[in-house]
Write an enzyme that holds these catalytic residues in place. Structure first.
Site, PDB file in Angstrom:
ATOM      1  N   ASP A 176      37.744  40.750  75.006  1.00 25.11           N
ATOM      2  CA  ASP A 176      36.480  41.461  74.861  1.00 25.11           C
ATOM      3  C   ASP A 176      36.411  42.682  75.776  1.00 25.11           C
ATOM      4  O   ASP A 176      36.082  43.787  75.331  1.00 25.11           O
ATOM      5  CB  ASP A 176      35.301  40.524  75.157  1.00 25.11           C
ATOM      6  CG  ASP A 176      35.219  39.351  74.198  1.00 25.11           C
ATOM      7  OD1 ASP A 176      35.783  39.444  73.094  1.00 25.11           O
ATOM      8  OD2 ASP A 176      34.602  38.336  74.562  1.00 25.11           O
TER       9      ASP A 176
ATOM     10  N   GLU B 151      29.266  35.499  70.783  1.00 22.39           N
ATOM     11  CA  GLU B 151      28.664  35.071  72.040  1.00 22.39           C
ATOM     12  C   GLU B 151      27.141  35.093  71.951  1.00 22.39           C
ATOM     13  O   GLU B 151      26.470  34.220  72.504  1.00 22.39           O
ATOM     14  CB  GLU B 151      29.138  35.962  73.185  1.00 22.39           C
ATOM     15  CG  GLU B 151      30.580  35.722  73.587  1.00 22.39           C
ATOM     16  CD  GLU B 151      30.988  36.495  74.819  1.00 22.39           C
ATOM     17  OE1 GLU B 151      32.061  36.168  75.367  1.00 22.39           O
ATOM     18  OE2 GLU B 151      30.258  37.414  75.236  1.00 22.39           O
TER      19      GLU B 151
END
Length: 282
Positions: free
Chosen positions: A60, A176
């Protein structure tokens, strides 16, 4: 009855997908360019001079860093003063430091700053104890300490952004956000989220399209905040896989067990995705 339940599930799934801005598929190379253009335009529009981002060694922050670096390079091509400051924010000695260094080497940020958060994080925990805070279990203390670490990292990033007149980049994406897997006012605190709307496999796809090595693109995700369970995989914390989470976000049917876990977690973490609660009618 089964059909009614299935329709209810489908409606809720569709609403969540829409809320998080998720898409069933993307063209990775084009998506990378689009998001870099967005960051470049934002920097110029807000008259800021840099982006600040913590690089952990995970995919990420790797992709967010690549997007940020491209954005500032493009801004400079337009004769706009801009730079990207990548930060290493280890807690003591980071177990996967080699991955973080490989990520930095691939991103090639304009500047790298390293701030070790161990001392201030430990001091805060100790201050809490001296102030009368007690923990029921070692696990509870470790969990709170982990959130302190996450928030300490953002203190450091915002301090640098304040000094450099910059914007802090967050690495939150749809997977997320769906699971609420971020620390409120910690890694969830940022000025801009260039990965918003992407699921995990799409983030990996962008990393591959940029030429990242497979070990970084496919690295097992871990927040690594808990000292009692170091390098704890995200999926272990979830109880389901990113594959199932991504399928959900792409509008595909998932198992009843995965659906229940996702919906339960999404509802329980709703407060993380909202602005502070105020009195009704204000």
């Amino acid at each position: 009855m089964t059909d009614i339940v299935h329709k209810d599930h489908l409606t809720e799934q569709t609403n969540i997908i829409r809320t998080l801005g998720a898409k069933p598929e993307i063209e990775p190379a084009s998506e990378f360019i689009r998001r870099a253009d967005f960051l470049r335009a934002l920097l110029i529009e807000t008259k800021r001079k840099c982006f600040v981002l913590g690089i952990s060694g995970g995919v990420d922050s790797l992709v967010a860093g690549l997007i940020a670096q491209r954005a500032v390079v493009q801004a400079r091509e337009e004769r706009y003063q801009a730079k990207f400051v990548a930060m290493r924010l280890p807690y003591g000695d980071q177990r996967d430091e080699a991955d973080a260094q490989r990520a930095l080497k691939f991103i090639q940020p304009d500047e790298v700053l390293t701030v070790n958060i161990k001392k201030p994080s430990d001091e805060m925990l100790l201050s809490l104890k001296h102030g009368g805070t007690f923990f029921d279990t070692a696990g509870q203390e470790d969990f709170v300490h982990g959130n302190i670490k996450a928030r300490q990292r953002m203190i450091a990033q915002y301090a640098v952004a304040g000094r450099e007149e910059g914007l802090v980049i967050g690495t939150d994406h749809a997977a997320e956000a769906l699971m609420g897997f971020f620390t409120k006012h910690g890694d969830g605190a940022c000025d801009v989220t260039p990965l918003a709307g992407l699921n995990k496999r799409q983030v990996r796809a962008i990393a591959r399209s940029c030429g990242a090595e497979e070990t970084l693109a496919m690295k097992v995700p871990t927040a690594d905040l808990e000292s009692l369970v170091p390098m704890k995989p995200d999926e272990l914390a979830f109880g389901i896989s990113y594959h199932e989470i991504d399928d959900f976000l792409e509008g595909k049917q998932v198992s009843s067990q995965a659906y229940d876990v996702i919906i339960r977690q999404y509802r329980a973490t709703a407060h993380k995705r909202r602005l502070p609660i105020t009195l009704p009618g204000l």
